[in-house]
Design a protein around this motif. Structure first.
Motif, PDB file in Angstrom:
ATOM      1  N   GLN A 141       0.816  -1.210   0.000  1.00 33.68           N
ATOM      2  CA  GLN A 141       0.000   0.000   0.000  1.00 33.68           C
ATOM      3  C   GLN A 141       0.851   1.262   0.000  1.00 33.68           C
ATOM      4  OE1 GLN A 141      -2.153  -0.730   3.595  1.00 33.68           O
ATOM      5  NE2 GLN A 141      -3.583  -2.145   2.645  1.00 33.68           N
ATOM      6  N   GLY A 142       2.173   1.096  -0.005  1.00 34.80           N
ATOM      7  CA  GLY A 142       3.056   2.255  -0.095  1.00 34.80           C
ATOM      8  C   GLY A 142       3.610   2.760   1.217  1.00 34.80           C
ATOM      9  N   LEU A 143       3.477   2.011   2.318  1.00 33.74           N
ATOM     10  CA  LEU A 143       4.055   2.413   3.598  1.00 33.74           C
ATOM     11  C   LEU A 143       5.217   1.469   3.906  1.00 33.74           C
ATOM     12  CD1 LEU A 143       3.894   4.324   6.012  1.00 33.74           C
ATOM     13  CD2 LEU A 143       2.455   2.636   7.145  1.00 33.74           C
ATOM     14  N   PHE A 144       6.412   2.030   4.007  1.00 32.64           N
ATOM     15  CA  PHE A 144       7.626   1.239   4.198  1.00 32.64           C
ATOM     16  C   PHE A 144       8.168   1.445   5.606  1.00 32.64           C
ATOM     17  CE2 PHE A 144       7.270   2.612  -0.180  1.00 32.64           C
ATOM     18  CZ  PHE A 144       7.271   1.390  -0.837  1.00 32.64           C
ATOM     19  N   THR A 145       8.533   0.339   6.254  1.00 25.54           N
ATOM     20  CA  THR A 145       9.106   0.390   7.593  1.00 25.54           C
ATOM     21  C   THR A 145      10.320  -0.519   7.632  1.00 25.54           C
ATOM     22  OG1 THR A 145       6.885   0.669   8.511  1.00 25.54           O
ATOM     23  CG2 THR A 145       8.645   0.121  10.058  1.00 25.54           C
ATOM     24  N   ILE A 146      11.434   0.035   8.097  1.00 22.25           N
ATOM     25  CA  ILE A 146      12.640  -0.768   8.288  1.00 22.25           C
ATOM     26  C   ILE A 146      13.155  -0.462   9.691  1.00 22.25           C
ATOM     27  CG2 ILE A 146      14.189   0.925   7.243  1.00 22.25           C
ATOM     28  CD1 ILE A 146      15.687  -1.610   6.099  1.00 22.25           C
ATOM     29  N   GLY A 147      13.576  -1.515  10.396  1.00 23.53           N
ATOM     30  CA  GLY A 147      13.990  -1.336  11.778  1.00 23.53           C
ATOM     31  C   GLY A 147      15.167  -2.206  12.159  1.00 23.53           C
ATOM     32  N   TYR A 148      15.704  -1.922  13.325  1.00 23.98           N
ATOM     33  CA  TYR A 148      16.819  -2.680  13.882  1.00 23.98           C
ATOM     34  C   TYR A 148      16.487  -2.984  15.334  1.00 23.98           C
ATOM     35  CZ  TYR A 148      21.474  -3.851  15.525  1.00 23.98           C
ATOM     36  OH  TYR A 148      22.551  -4.496  16.081  1.00 23.98           O
ATOM     37  N   GLU A 149      16.561  -4.264  15.713  1.00 27.00           N
ATOM     38  CA  GLU A 149      16.317  -4.685  17.091  1.00 27.00           C
ATOM     39  C   GLU A 149      17.599  -5.282  17.660  1.00 27.00           C
ATOM     40  OE1 GLU A 149      13.320  -7.517  19.733  1.00 27.00           O
ATOM     41  OE2 GLU A 149      13.236  -7.608  17.550  1.00 27.00           O
ATOM     42  N   GLN A 150      17.966  -4.847  18.858  1.00 28.86           N
ATOM     43  CA  GLN A 150      19.179  -5.330  19.525  1.00 28.86           C
ATOM     44  C   GLN A 150      18.814  -5.847  20.912  1.00 28.86           C
ATOM     45  OE1 GLN A 150      22.668  -5.471  18.602  1.00 28.86           O
ATOM     46  NE2 GLN A 150      22.539  -6.743  20.427  1.00 28.86           N
ATOM     47  N   ALA A 151      19.218  -7.086  21.216  1.00 28.51           N
ATOM     48  CA  ALA A 151      18.978  -7.671  22.537  1.00 28.51           C
ATOM     49  C   ALA A 151      20.087  -7.247  23.487  1.00 28.51           C
ATOM     50  CB  ALA A 151      18.937  -9.191  22.434  1.00 28.51           C
ATOM     51  N   PHE A 152      19.717  -6.999  24.747  1.00 30.57           N
ATOM     52  CA  PHE A 152      20.699  -6.647  25.767  1.00 30.57           C
ATOM     53  C   PHE A 152      21.001  -7.827  26.680  1.00 30.57           C
ATOM     54  CE2 PHE A 152      18.602  -2.619  24.691  1.00 30.57           C
ATOM     55  CZ  PHE A 152      19.705  -1.976  24.153  1.00 30.57           C
ATOM     56  N   ASN A 153      20.020  -8.695  26.877  1.00 29.50           N
ATOM     57  CA  ASN A 153      20.202  -9.935  27.616  1.00 29.50           C
ATOM     58  C   ASN A 153      19.080 -10.878  27.172  1.00 29.50           C
ATOM     59  OD1 ASN A 153      17.820  -9.401  29.181  1.00 29.50           O
ATOM     60  ND2 ASN A 153      19.032  -8.136  30.571  1.00 29.50           N
ATOM     61  N   LYS A 154      18.839 -11.963  27.908  1.00 22.65           N
ATOM     62  CA  LYS A 154      17.859 -12.927  27.412  1.00 22.65           C
ATOM     63  C   LYS A 154      16.414 -12.475  27.572  1.00 22.65           C
ATOM     64  CE  LYS A 154      17.833 -15.995  31.418  1.00 22.65           C
ATOM     65  NZ  LYS A 154      18.098 -17.351  31.834  1.00 22.65           N
ATOM     66  N   HIS A 155      16.167 -11.342  28.219  1.00 18.16           N
ATOM     67  CA  HIS A 155      14.789 -10.884  28.396  1.00 18.16           C
ATOM     68  C   HIS A 155      14.468  -9.533  27.752  1.00 18.16           C
ATOM     69  CE1 HIS A 155      13.595 -14.111  31.067  1.00 18.16           C
ATOM     70  NE2 HIS A 155      14.698 -13.934  31.768  1.00 18.16           N
ATOM     71  N   PHE A 156      15.451  -8.687  27.529  1.00 18.08           N
ATOM     72  CA  PHE A 156      15.171  -7.331  27.066  1.00 18.08           C
ATOM     73  C   PHE A 156      15.848  -7.017  25.731  1.00 18.08           C
ATOM     74  CE2 PHE A 156      14.522  -6.958  31.628  1.00 18.08           C
ATOM     75  CZ  PHE A 156      13.323  -6.270  31.676  1.00 18.08           C
ATOM     76  N   SER A 157      15.114  -6.248  24.900  1.00 17.90           N
ATOM     77  CA  SER A 157      15.685  -5.729  23.655  1.00 17.90           C
ATOM     78  C   SER A 157      15.084  -4.357  23.379  1.00 17.90           C
ATOM     79  CB  SER A 157      15.416  -6.680  22.485  1.00 17.90           C
ATOM     80  OG  SER A 157      14.059  -6.634  22.116  1.00 17.90           O
ATOM     81  N   ALA A 158      15.738  -3.627  22.487  1.00 19.18           N
ATOM     82  CA  ALA A 158      15.244  -2.314  22.052  1.00 19.18           C
ATOM     83  C   ALA A 158      15.222  -2.299  20.532  1.00 19.18           C
ATOM     84  CB  ALA A 158      16.146  -1.209  22.585  1.00 19.18           C
ATOM     85  N   GLU A 159      14.277  -1.539  19.994  1.00 20.72           N
ATOM     86  CA  GLU A 159      14.130  -1.458  18.546  1.00 20.72           C
ATOM     87  C   GLU A 159      14.024   0.006  18.129  1.00 20.72           C
ATOM     88  OE1 GLU A 159      10.943  -2.774  15.089  1.00 20.72           O
ATOM     89  OE2 GLU A 159      10.863  -3.730  17.033  1.00 20.72           O
ATOM     90  N   LEU A 160      14.649   0.338  17.004  1.00 16.00           N
ATOM     91  CA  LEU A 160      14.538   1.658  16.397  1.00 16.00           C
ATOM     92  C   LEU A 160      14.138   1.449  14.947  1.00 16.00           C
ATOM     93  CD1 LEU A 160      14.889   4.715  16.694  1.00 16.00           C
ATOM     94  CD2 LEU A 160      17.235   4.423  15.915  1.00 16.00           C
ATOM     95  N   SER A 161      13.066   2.116  14.504  1.00 17.80           N
ATOM     96  CA  SER A 161      12.554   1.939  13.139  1.00 17.80           C
ATOM     97  C   SER A 161      12.330   3.285  12.472  1.00 17.80           C
ATOM     98  CB  SER A 161      11.223   1.186  13.157  1.00 17.80           C
ATOM     99  OG  SER A 161      11.365  -0.085  13.716  1.00 17.80           O
ATOM    100  N   LEU A 162      12.459   3.272  11.162  1.00 15.17           N
ATOM    101  CA  LEU A 162      12.112   4.413  10.324  1.00 15.17           C
ATOM    102  C   LEU A 162      10.960   3.998   9.432  1.00 15.17           C
ATOM    103  CD1 LEU A 162      15.687   5.538   9.267  1.00 15.17           C
ATOM    104  CD2 LEU A 162      14.254   6.530  11.045  1.00 15.17           C
ATOM    105  N   GLN A 163      10.010   4.898   9.241  1.00 12.55           N
ATOM    106  CA  GLN A 163       8.810   4.580   8.479  1.00 12.55           C
ATOM    107  C   GLN A 163       8.501   5.756   7.558  1.00 12.55           C
ATOM    108  OE1 GLN A 163       4.889   4.576  10.619  1.00 12.55           O
ATOM    109  NE2 GLN A 163       5.029   2.374  10.232  1.00 12.55           N
ATOM    110  N   GLY A 164       8.017   5.456   6.365  1.00 16.02           N
ATOM    111  CA  GLY A 164       7.656   6.535   5.461  1.00 16.02           C
ATOM    112  C   GLY A 164       6.814   6.054   4.300  1.00 16.02           C
TER     113      GLY A 164
END
Length: 174
Positions: A42-65
Protein backbone atom coordinates in the motif's frame (compact mmCIF):
# COMPACT_ATOMS: atom_id res chain seq x y z
CA UNK A 1 5.78 9.67 -6.16
CA UNK A 2 4.81 6.16 -7.39
CA UNK A 3 8.23 5.69 -9.03
CA UNK A 4 9.94 6.71 -5.78
CA UNK A 5 7.81 4.23 -3.82
CA UNK A 6 8.66 1.39 -6.23
CA UNK A 7 12.36 2.26 -6.11
CA UNK A 8 12.36 2.40 -2.31
CA UNK A 9 10.57 -0.97 -2.12
CA UNK A 10 13.31 -2.67 -4.18
CA UNK A 11 16.10 -0.97 -2.22
CA UNK A 12 14.66 -2.34 1.04
CA UNK A 13 14.34 -5.86 -0.42
CA UNK A 14 17.94 -5.80 -1.68
CA UNK A 15 19.25 -4.45 1.64
CA UNK A 16 17.46 -7.15 3.64
CA UNK A 17 18.61 -9.97 1.33
CA UNK A 18 22.20 -8.70 1.37
CA UNK A 19 22.26 -8.34 5.16
CA UNK A 20 20.86 -11.85 5.62
CA UNK A 21 23.49 -13.42 3.40
CA UNK A 22 26.80 -11.79 4.39
CA UNK A 23 27.51 -13.88 7.50
CA UNK A 24 27.36 -17.51 8.53
CA UNK A 25 23.99 -18.47 9.96
CA UNK A 26 25.32 -20.66 12.77
CA UNK A 27 25.15 -19.55 16.38
CA UNK A 28 22.90 -17.32 18.44
CA UNK A 29 22.01 -13.92 16.97
CA UNK A 30 21.19 -11.06 19.30
CA UNK A 31 20.22 -8.49 16.68
CA UNK A 32 17.74 -8.31 13.83
CA UNK A 33 17.34 -6.08 10.81
CA UNK A 34 13.62 -5.94 10.05
CA UNK A 35 11.40 -4.87 7.17
CA UNK A 36 7.65 -4.82 7.77
CA UNK A 37 5.83 -6.28 4.78
CA UNK A 38 2.11 -6.01 5.52
CA UNK A 39 1.62 -2.38 4.42
CA UNK A 40 4.44 -2.29 1.83
CA UNK A 41 2.02 -3.08 -1.00
CA UNK A 42 0.00 0.00 0.00
CA UNK A 43 3.06 2.26 -0.09
CA UNK A 44 4.05 2.41 3.60
CA UNK A 45 7.63 1.24 4.20
CA UNK A 46 9.11 0.39 7.59
CA UNK A 47 12.64 -0.77 8.29
CA UNK A 48 13.99 -1.34 11.78
CA UNK A 49 16.82 -2.68 13.88
CA UNK A 50 16.32 -4.68 17.09
CA UNK A 51 19.18 -5.33 19.52
CA UNK A 52 18.98 -7.67 22.54
CA UNK A 53 20.70 -6.65 25.77
CA UNK A 54 20.20 -9.93 27.62
CA UNK A 55 17.86 -12.93 27.41
CA UNK A 56 14.79 -10.88 28.40
CA UNK A 57 15.17 -7.33 27.07
CA UNK A 58 15.69 -5.73 23.66
CA UNK A 59 15.24 -2.31 22.05
CA UNK A 60 14.13 -1.46 18.55
CA UNK A 61 14.54 1.66 16.40
CA UNK A 62 12.55 1.94 13.14
CA UNK A 63 12.11 4.41 10.32
CA UNK A 64 8.81 4.58 8.48
CA UNK A 65 7.66 6.54 5.46
CA UNK A 66 5.23 6.66 2.58
CA UNK A 67 1.45 6.64 2.26
CA UNK A 68 -0.46 6.30 5.52
CA UNK A 69 -3.76 6.82 3.67
CA UNK A 70 -4.33 6.93 -0.09
CA UNK A 71 -8.00 6.66 -1.02
CA UNK A 72 -10.40 7.77 -3.70
CA UNK A 73 -13.87 7.52 -2.10
CA UNK A 74 -15.57 8.40 -5.40
CA UNK A 75 -14.69 9.72 -8.89
CA UNK A 76 -14.61 13.33 -7.69
CA UNK A 77 -12.47 13.18 -4.55
CA UNK A 78 -8.87 12.20 -3.80
CA UNK A 79 -7.39 12.05 -0.29
CA UNK A 80 -3.91 11.06 0.80
CA UNK A 81 -1.83 11.37 3.93
CA UNK A 82 1.92 10.89 3.55
CA UNK A 83 4.69 11.21 6.07
CA UNK A 84 7.85 10.01 7.73
CA UNK A 85 8.15 8.60 11.23
CA UNK A 86 10.66 7.48 13.83
CA UNK A 87 9.59 4.65 16.14
CA UNK A 88 11.34 3.50 19.30
CA UNK A 89 10.28 0.39 21.23
CA UNK A 90 11.38 -1.62 24.25
CA UNK A 91 10.53 -5.33 24.37
CA UNK A 92 10.39 -7.82 27.21
CA UNK A 93 10.63 -11.57 26.48
CA UNK A 94 9.35 -13.15 29.75
CA UNK A 95 9.76 -16.83 28.84
CA UNK A 96 13.28 -16.80 27.40
CA UNK A 97 15.20 -19.45 29.36
CA UNK A 98 18.05 -20.78 27.24
CA UNK A 99 18.23 -18.36 24.32
CA UNK A 100 18.91 -14.68 24.17
CA UNK A 101 16.13 -12.39 22.93
CA UNK A 102 14.85 -11.56 20.30
CA UNK A 103 12.65 -14.64 19.90
CA UNK A 104 9.48 -16.02 21.46
CA UNK A 105 6.56 -14.31 23.18
CA UNK A 106 7.07 -10.62 24.05
CA UNK A 107 5.38 -7.56 25.49
CA UNK A 108 6.36 -4.13 24.27
CA UNK A 109 5.95 -0.41 24.71
CA UNK A 110 6.57 1.99 21.83
CA UNK A 111 6.80 5.69 21.00
CA UNK A 112 6.24 7.11 17.52
CA UNK A 113 6.77 10.59 16.07
CA UNK A 114 5.26 11.27 12.63
CA UNK A 115 5.69 14.32 10.38
CA UNK A 116 2.75 14.21 7.95
CA UNK A 117 1.19 16.00 4.98
CA UNK A 118 -2.51 15.69 4.07
CA UNK A 119 -3.81 16.47 0.56
CA UNK A 120 -7.47 16.65 -0.43
CA UNK A 121 -8.49 17.35 -4.02
CA UNK A 122 -12.10 17.83 -5.19
CA UNK A 123 -12.01 17.33 -8.97
CA UNK A 124 -15.40 18.91 -9.84
CA UNK A 125 -14.51 22.37 -8.52
CA UNK A 126 -10.72 22.15 -8.50
CA UNK A 127 -10.60 22.78 -4.73
CA UNK A 128 -7.31 21.59 -3.25
CA UNK A 129 -6.47 21.57 0.46
CA UNK A 130 -3.01 20.83 1.89
CA UNK A 131 -2.07 20.79 5.53
CA UNK A 132 0.83 19.30 7.49
CA UNK A 133 1.60 18.59 11.09
CA UNK A 134 2.92 16.11 13.60
CA UNK A 135 1.54 13.07 15.38
CA UNK A 136 2.90 11.66 18.64
CA UNK A 137 1.83 8.16 19.73
CA UNK A 138 2.52 5.89 22.67
CA UNK A 139 1.45 2.27 22.70
CA UNK A 140 1.73 -1.12 24.36
CA UNK A 141 1.18 -4.58 22.98
CA UNK A 142 2.03 -8.25 22.81
CA UNK A 143 3.43 -10.48 20.10
CA UNK A 144 5.38 -13.55 19.14
CA UNK A 145 8.61 -13.77 17.16
CA UNK A 146 9.70 -16.99 15.47
CA UNK A 147 13.35 -17.05 14.42
CA UNK A 148 15.13 -19.65 12.32
CA UNK A 149 18.80 -18.95 11.62
CA UNK A 150 18.85 -15.49 10.00
CA UNK A 151 15.17 -15.42 9.11
CA UNK A 152 12.37 -14.32 11.40
CA UNK A 153 8.65 -13.86 11.36
CA UNK A 154 6.69 -11.95 13.95
CA UNK A 155 3.09 -11.02 14.61
CA UNK A 156 1.91 -8.51 17.15
CA UNK A 157 -1.13 -6.57 18.31
CA UNK A 158 -1.13 -3.33 20.21
CA UNK A 159 -3.14 -0.55 21.73
CA UNK A 160 -2.21 3.10 21.84
CA UNK A 161 -3.10 6.74 22.15
CA UNK A 162 -1.76 9.81 20.47
CA UNK A 163 -2.04 13.49 19.74
CA UNK A 164 -2.16 15.36 16.45
CA UNK A 165 -0.87 18.90 16.01
CA UNK A 166 -1.76 20.51 12.70
CA UNK A 167 0.23 23.37 11.17
CA UNK A 168 -3.07 25.04 10.16
CA UNK A 169 -6.00 23.84 12.27
CA UNK A 170 -8.61 25.95 10.46
CA UNK A 171 -7.57 24.55 7.06
CA UNK A 172 -7.51 20.98 8.42
CA UNK A 173 -11.05 21.29 9.80
CA UNK A 174 -12.21 22.56 6.41
Amino acid sequence: MKALADSLRWEIVILVLFTCSITDSAGQHTAALKAHTVRTGQGLFTIGYEQAFNKHFSAELSLQGGYYINIRPNKLEDYEATGVAVIGAARYYPFAQTVVAPRGFFGYTALRYVRFQEDFHYVATGIHHEVGGTIKNIGVGIGYKFAYRRLGLEAFIGWGAGSLKSSDEAQRNN
